[in-house]
Scaffold this motif. Structure first.
Motif, PDB file in Angstrom:
ATOM      1  N   LEU A   1       0.836  -1.091   0.038  1.00 34.98           N
ATOM      2  CA  LEU A   1       0.084  -0.017   0.007  1.00 34.98           C
ATOM      3  C   LEU A   1       0.650   1.172  -0.054  1.00 34.98           C
ATOM      4  O   LEU A   1       0.397   2.214  -0.515  1.00 34.98           O
ATOM      5  CB  LEU A   1      -0.973  -0.035   1.124  1.00 34.98           C
ATOM      6  N   ARG A   2       1.882   1.122   0.732  1.00 35.68           N
ATOM      7  CA  ARG A   2       2.966   2.340   0.466  1.00 35.68           C
ATOM      8  C   ARG A   2       3.461   2.800  -0.837  1.00 35.68           C
ATOM      9  O   ARG A   2       3.898   3.713  -1.175  1.00 35.68           O
ATOM     10  CB  ARG A   2       4.022   2.047   1.365  1.00 35.68           C
ATOM     11  N   ALA A   3       3.352   1.609  -1.851  1.00 36.77           N
ATOM     12  CA  ALA A   3       3.837   1.681  -3.258  1.00 36.77           C
ATOM     13  C   ALA A   3       5.239   2.148  -3.257  1.00 36.77           C
ATOM     14  O   ALA A   3       5.619   2.633  -4.232  1.00 36.77           O
ATOM     15  CB  ALA A   3       2.979   2.710  -3.648  1.00 36.77           C
ATOM     16  N   GLU A   4       6.258   1.909  -2.429  1.00 29.42           N
ATOM     17  CA  GLU A   4       7.351   2.109  -2.368  1.00 29.42           C
ATOM     18  C   GLU A   4       8.098   1.237  -3.450  1.00 29.42           C
ATOM     19  O   GLU A   4       9.072   1.622  -4.171  1.00 29.42           O
ATOM     20  CB  GLU A   4       8.430   2.016  -1.082  1.00 29.42           C
ATOM     21  N   MET A   5       7.668  -0.088  -3.549  1.00 28.77           N
ATOM     22  CA  MET A   5       8.048  -1.020  -4.717  1.00 28.77           C
ATOM     23  C   MET A   5       6.975  -1.636  -5.241  1.00 28.77           C
ATOM     24  O   MET A   5       5.812  -1.510  -4.940  1.00 28.77           O
ATOM     25  CB  MET A   5       9.119  -2.003  -4.164  1.00 28.77           C
ATOM     26  N   SER A   6       7.066  -2.164  -6.371  1.00 23.33           N
ATOM     27  CA  SER A   6       5.926  -2.903  -7.059  1.00 23.33           C
ATOM     28  C   SER A   6       5.592  -4.183  -6.296  1.00 23.33           C
ATOM     29  O   SER A   6       6.174  -4.667  -5.757  1.00 23.33           O
ATOM     30  CB  SER A   6       6.349  -2.989  -8.445  1.00 23.33           C
ATOM     31  N   VAL A   7       4.484  -4.682  -6.773  1.00 23.57           N
ATOM     32  CA  VAL A   7       4.021  -5.829  -6.177  1.00 23.57           C
ATOM     33  C   VAL A   7       4.810  -6.891  -6.493  1.00 23.57           C
ATOM     34  O   VAL A   7       4.895  -7.856  -5.948  1.00 23.57           O
ATOM     35  CB  VAL A   7       2.354  -6.255  -6.392  1.00 23.57           C
ATOM     36  N   ALA A   8       5.348  -6.797  -7.778  1.00 26.12           N
ATOM     37  CA  ALA A   8       6.079  -7.897  -8.478  1.00 26.12           C
ATOM     38  C   ALA A   8       7.576  -7.987  -7.369  1.00 26.12           C
ATOM     39  O   ALA A   8       8.077  -9.064  -7.182  1.00 26.12           O
ATOM     40  CB  ALA A   8       6.371  -7.818  -9.772  1.00 26.12           C
ATOM     41  N   GLU A   9       8.100  -6.778  -7.103  1.00 28.56           N
ATOM     42  CA  GLU A   9       9.153  -6.742  -6.449  1.00 28.56           C
ATOM     43  C   GLU A   9       8.879  -7.182  -4.987  1.00 28.56           C
ATOM     44  O   GLU A   9       9.914  -7.925  -4.506  1.00 28.56           O
ATOM     45  CB  GLU A   9       9.865  -5.345  -6.331  1.00 28.56           C
ATOM     46  N   LEU A  10       7.952  -6.896  -4.478  1.00 28.87           N
ATOM     47  CA  LEU A  10       7.391  -7.447  -3.001  1.00 28.87           C
ATOM     48  C   LEU A  10       7.546  -8.905  -3.187  1.00 28.87           C
ATOM     49  O   LEU A  10       8.092  -9.587  -2.039  1.00 28.87           O
ATOM     50  CB  LEU A  10       6.221  -6.737  -2.477  1.00 28.87           C
ATOM     51  N   CYS A  11       6.825  -9.471  -3.829  1.00 30.01           N
ATOM     52  CA  CYS A  11       6.676 -11.048  -4.055  1.00 30.01           C
ATOM     53  C   CYS A  11       7.938 -11.776  -4.529  1.00 30.01           C
ATOM     54  O   CYS A  11       8.411 -12.766  -3.655  1.00 30.01           O
ATOM     55  CB  CYS A  11       5.594 -11.234  -5.313  1.00 30.01           C
ATOM     56  N   ARG A  12       8.854 -10.994  -4.968  1.00 31.23           N
ATOM     57  CA  ARG A  12      10.395 -11.703  -5.223  1.00 31.23           C
ATOM     58  C   ARG A  12      10.940 -11.508  -4.017  1.00 31.23           C
ATOM     59  O   ARG A  12      11.814 -12.482  -3.431  1.00 31.23           O
ATOM     60  CB  ARG A  12      11.044 -11.048  -6.198  1.00 31.23           C
ATOM     61  N   LYS A  13      10.931 -10.543  -3.105  1.00 40.38           N
ATOM     62  CA  LYS A  13      11.476 -10.133  -1.831  1.00 40.38           C
ATOM     63  C   LYS A  13      10.990 -11.299  -0.797  1.00 40.38           C
ATOM     64  O   LYS A  13      11.925 -11.797  -0.091  1.00 40.38           O
ATOM     65  CB  LYS A  13      10.998  -8.571  -1.356  1.00 40.38           C
ATOM     66  N   TYR A  14       9.868 -11.431  -0.970  1.00 41.33           N
ATOM     67  CA  TYR A  14       9.253 -12.546   0.222  1.00 41.33           C
ATOM     68  C   TYR A  14       8.976 -14.081  -0.353  1.00 41.33           C
ATOM     69  O   TYR A  14       8.556 -14.702   0.418  1.00 41.33           O
ATOM     70  CB  TYR A  14       7.916 -11.958   0.774  1.00 41.33           C
ATOM     71  N   SER A  15       9.384 -14.157  -1.592  1.00 40.17           N
ATOM     72  CA  SER A  15       9.378 -15.338  -2.306  1.00 40.17           C
ATOM     73  C   SER A  15       7.929 -16.156  -2.450  1.00 40.17           C
ATOM     74  O   SER A  15       7.811 -17.186  -1.684  1.00 40.17           O
ATOM     75  CB  SER A  15      10.357 -16.327  -1.430  1.00 40.17           C
ATOM     76  N   ILE A  16       7.116 -15.027  -2.677  1.00 44.89           N
ATOM     77  CA  ILE A  16       5.818 -15.905  -2.831  1.00 44.89           C
ATOM     78  C   ILE A  16       5.382 -15.482  -4.176  1.00 44.89           C
ATOM     79  O   ILE A  16       5.773 -14.580  -4.803  1.00 44.89           O
ATOM     80  CB  ILE A  16       4.795 -14.888  -1.729  1.00 44.89           C
ATOM     81  N   ASN A  17       4.161 -16.260  -4.405  1.00 44.93           N
ATOM     82  CA  ASN A  17       3.748 -16.002  -6.146  1.00 44.93           C
ATOM     83  C   ASN A  17       2.607 -14.823  -5.823  1.00 44.93           C
ATOM     84  O   ASN A  17       2.117 -14.549  -4.872  1.00 44.93           O
ATOM     85  CB  ASN A  17       2.945 -17.344  -6.349  1.00 44.93           C
ATOM     86  N   GLU A  18       2.622 -14.075  -6.942  1.00 44.66           N
ATOM     87  CA  GLU A  18       1.735 -12.844  -7.096  1.00 44.66           C
ATOM     88  C   GLU A  18       0.127 -13.389  -6.937  1.00 44.66           C
ATOM     89  O   GLU A  18      -0.399 -12.657  -6.348  1.00 44.66           O
ATOM     90  CB  GLU A  18       1.807 -12.068  -8.419  1.00 44.66           C
ATOM     91  N   SER A  19      -0.285 -14.524  -7.349  1.00 39.63           N
ATOM     92  CA  SER A  19      -1.612 -14.966  -6.955  1.00 39.63           C
ATOM     93  C   SER A  19      -1.749 -15.291  -5.583  1.00 39.63           C
ATOM     94  O   SER A  19      -2.826 -14.863  -5.213  1.00 39.63           O
ATOM     95  CB  SER A  19      -1.839 -15.934  -7.900  1.00 39.63           C
ATOM     96  N   GLN A  20      -0.795 -15.654  -5.039  1.00 37.69           N
ATOM     97  CA  GLN A  20      -1.092 -15.776  -3.539  1.00 37.69           C
ATOM     98  C   GLN A  20      -1.001 -14.430  -2.781  1.00 37.69           C
ATOM     99  O   GLN A  20      -1.960 -14.076  -1.859  1.00 37.69           O
ATOM    100  CB  GLN A  20       0.271 -16.630  -2.986  1.00 37.69           C
ATOM    101  N   PHE A  21      -0.335 -13.546  -3.184  1.00 36.72           N
ATOM    102  CA  PHE A  21      -0.487 -12.306  -2.513  1.00 36.72           C
ATOM    103  C   PHE A  21      -1.663 -11.711  -2.758  1.00 36.72           C
ATOM    104  O   PHE A  21      -2.227 -10.986  -1.732  1.00 36.72           O
ATOM    105  CB  PHE A  21       0.440 -11.126  -3.360  1.00 36.72           C
ATOM    106  N   TYR A  22      -2.415 -11.735  -3.968  1.00 39.09           N
ATOM    107  CA  TYR A  22      -3.893 -11.245  -4.294  1.00 39.09           C
ATOM    108  C   TYR A  22      -4.672 -11.937  -3.617  1.00 39.09           C
ATOM    109  O   TYR A  22      -5.986 -11.278  -3.236  1.00 39.09           O
ATOM    110  CB  TYR A  22      -4.109 -11.150  -5.958  1.00 39.09           C
ATOM    111  N   LYS A  23      -4.546 -13.091  -3.205  1.00 37.58           N
ATOM    112  CA  LYS A  23      -5.689 -13.861  -2.435  1.00 37.58           C
ATOM    113  C   LYS A  23      -5.701 -13.319  -0.963  1.00 37.58           C
ATOM    114  O   LYS A  23      -6.745 -13.293  -0.085  1.00 37.58           O
ATOM    115  CB  LYS A  23      -5.336 -15.432  -2.242  1.00 37.58           C
TER     116      LYS A  23
END
Length: 59
Positions: free
Chosen positions: A37-59
């Motif tokens: 939500l802070r939008a300091e980095m993209s969702v894709a970058e966050l997902c890579r940082k935490y090693s999660i899949n983007e679809s998992q993030f959006y769930k």
């Protein structure tokens, strides 16, 4: 006989994957969403940082 070994090996690998799944606590999930939500980095970058899949993030 080889097929039974293969099935055993497949089951063994599945058991390992099941037992090594990472479980995120509620606090960790909130932290990840707040970072998005802070939008300091993209969702894709966050997902890579935490090693999660983007679809998992959006769930």
């Amino acid at each position: 006989m080889r097929t039974s070994k293969k099935k055993t090996a497949e089951n063994f690998i599945k058991d390992i994957r099941r037992n090594t799944r990472r479980i995120f606590s509620s606090e960790q999930k909130i932290q990840i969403v707040m970072e998005a939500l802070r939008a300091e980095m993209s969702v894709a970058e966050l997902c890579r940082k935490y090693s999660i899949n983007e679809s998992q993030f959006y769930k």
